[in-house]
Design an enzyme around this catalytic site. Structure first.
Site, PDB file in Angstrom:
ATOM      1  CG  ASP A  84      -2.646   4.654  -1.006  1.00  0.00           C
ATOM      2  OD1 ASP A  84      -2.818   5.192  -1.785  1.00  0.00           O
ATOM      3  OD2 ASP A  84      -3.219   3.415  -0.750  1.00  0.00           O
ATOM      4  CE1 TYR A 112       2.413  -0.117  -5.136  1.00  0.00           C
ATOM      5  CE2 TYR A 112       2.310  -2.319  -6.864  1.00  0.00           C
ATOM      6  CZ  TYR A 112       2.205  -1.367  -6.504  1.00  0.00           C
ATOM      7  OH  TYR A 112       1.703   0.135  -6.800  1.00  0.00           O
ATOM      8  CG  ASP A 126      -6.589   2.847   3.893  1.00  0.00           C
ATOM      9  OD1 ASP A 126      -6.602   4.164   4.317  1.00  0.00           O
ATOM     10  OD2 ASP A 126      -5.182   3.172   2.703  1.00  0.00           O
ATOM     11  NE  ARG A 219      -5.642   2.242  -1.142  1.00  0.00           N
ATOM     12  CZ  ARG A 219      -5.791   3.311  -1.981  1.00  0.00           C
ATOM     13  NH1 ARG A 219      -7.559   3.667  -1.461  1.00  0.00           N
ATOM     14  NH2 ARG A 219      -6.265   3.573  -2.811  1.00  0.00           N
TER      15      ARG A 219
END
Length: 303
Positions: A84, A112, A126, A219
């Site tokens: 992203d 992550y 987000d 997400r």
């Protein structure tokens, strides 16, 4: 033009052509650091421009005598897994024949670190999106949070975000949404979470580490986790700390090291394929998307 000036330009161009030849002879994969803000495509373009400074379009104010050559692609480069624009971290890059290795990186393990905020949900899942829901989170304790994480470990089903790089009728869903068109969510699909742990819990904020397989959206994980806790949440910060063999601390080259010398030293070379592998790759390439077109891995909403 004086002969001495012509000679200096000729020498300079010869040096640049030599550098370009070395660059074009690079084949393999390496990792760079993608900072928060630009899309993965933007970062790749910046990298390409940094490397192609060696290419002699102009020199000492003298125009390229054959401008048609500028349209040629002197460097084959691609990335193996979109991040992203709001995310940072490891972005694996293939150069030359290394671009053929990127499909393996897309399917491999990734790690992550995500910072989420409880109590607010956004349309993009987000911090870049608009708040669409607010709920209480006072009932959520650290113990309850950690217990709920267990439900999201292993083989799970996950619905990709609406704002994603996935496509409908050949167009990215995120683009269609921004154009005001209605888009239905893709069906849930199986994804793998190898490990999931809570690193910090300071409501409304929390930090989690996740190791997952290809096609996974952090997400969606944060959104689903909050719903399971009878609340809502969105991601404030996201960083990819590992992709395949490349880690953020040891391997990801920052922008000041996007040089031929540094990349040559960091490059993991391509294994030489056998005759059977070459034929298999030719058949496969006719049906598979290019690495930078592949989806998942918290696919970019703008890229």
């Amino acid at each position: 033009m004086r002969s001495s000036s012509r000679a200096a330009i000729a020498i300079s161009m010869a040096i640049q052509n030599s550098s370009l030849s070395k660059l074009q002879s690079c084949n393999g994969i390496f990792a760079i650091y993608k900072k928060q803000g630009p899309t993965s495509a933007d970062v790749l373009n910046t990298l390409k421009k940094a490397l192609l400074k060696v290419y002699p379009y102009t020199e000492a104010g003298v125009a390229n005598p054959n401008p048609r050559k500028r349209n040629k692609q002197p460097l084959k480069i691609g990335h193996g897994g979109t991040l992203d624009s709001n995310a940072s971290g490891v972005l694996v890059v293939g150069i030359g024949e290394g671009t053929k290795m990127l499909t393996t990186m897309l399917a491999g393990s990734k790690k992550y670190r995500a910072i989420g905020e409880l109590g607010k949900a956004t349309d993009t899942l987000d911090v870049t999106g608009n708040v669409v829901e607010e709920k209480s989170y006072d009932h959520i304790t650290k113990e309850v949070f950690e217990e709920k994480l267990k439900q999201f470990t292993g083989e799970i089903m996950q619905v990709p975000p609406l704002y994603s790089a996935l496509k409908k009728d050949g167009k990215r869903m995120s683009v269609l949404l921004k154009q005001g068109q209605e888009v239905e969510a893709k069906p849930a699909r199986p994804v793998t979470v190898y490990s999931l742990s809570l690193q910090d819990f300071s409501p409304p904020y929390f930090t989690i580490d996740v190791e997952c397989g290809g096609g996974f959206y952090v997400r969606s994980l944060v959104d689903d986790l909050a719903k399971a806790l009878s609340s809502c949440a969105h991601i404030k910060e996201l960083s990819r700390t590992k992709q395949g063999q490349f880690t953020l601390e040891e391997h990801a080259l920052k922008e000041d090291r996007w040089t031929l010398t540094d990349i040559s030293q960091a490059l993991q070379p391509c294994p030489k394929p056998s005759g059977q592998q070459k034929n298999a790759k030719k058949t496969k390439s006719k049906h598979m998307p290019t690495p930078s077109e592949s989806k998942g891995d918290d696919g970019n909403t703008n890229d």
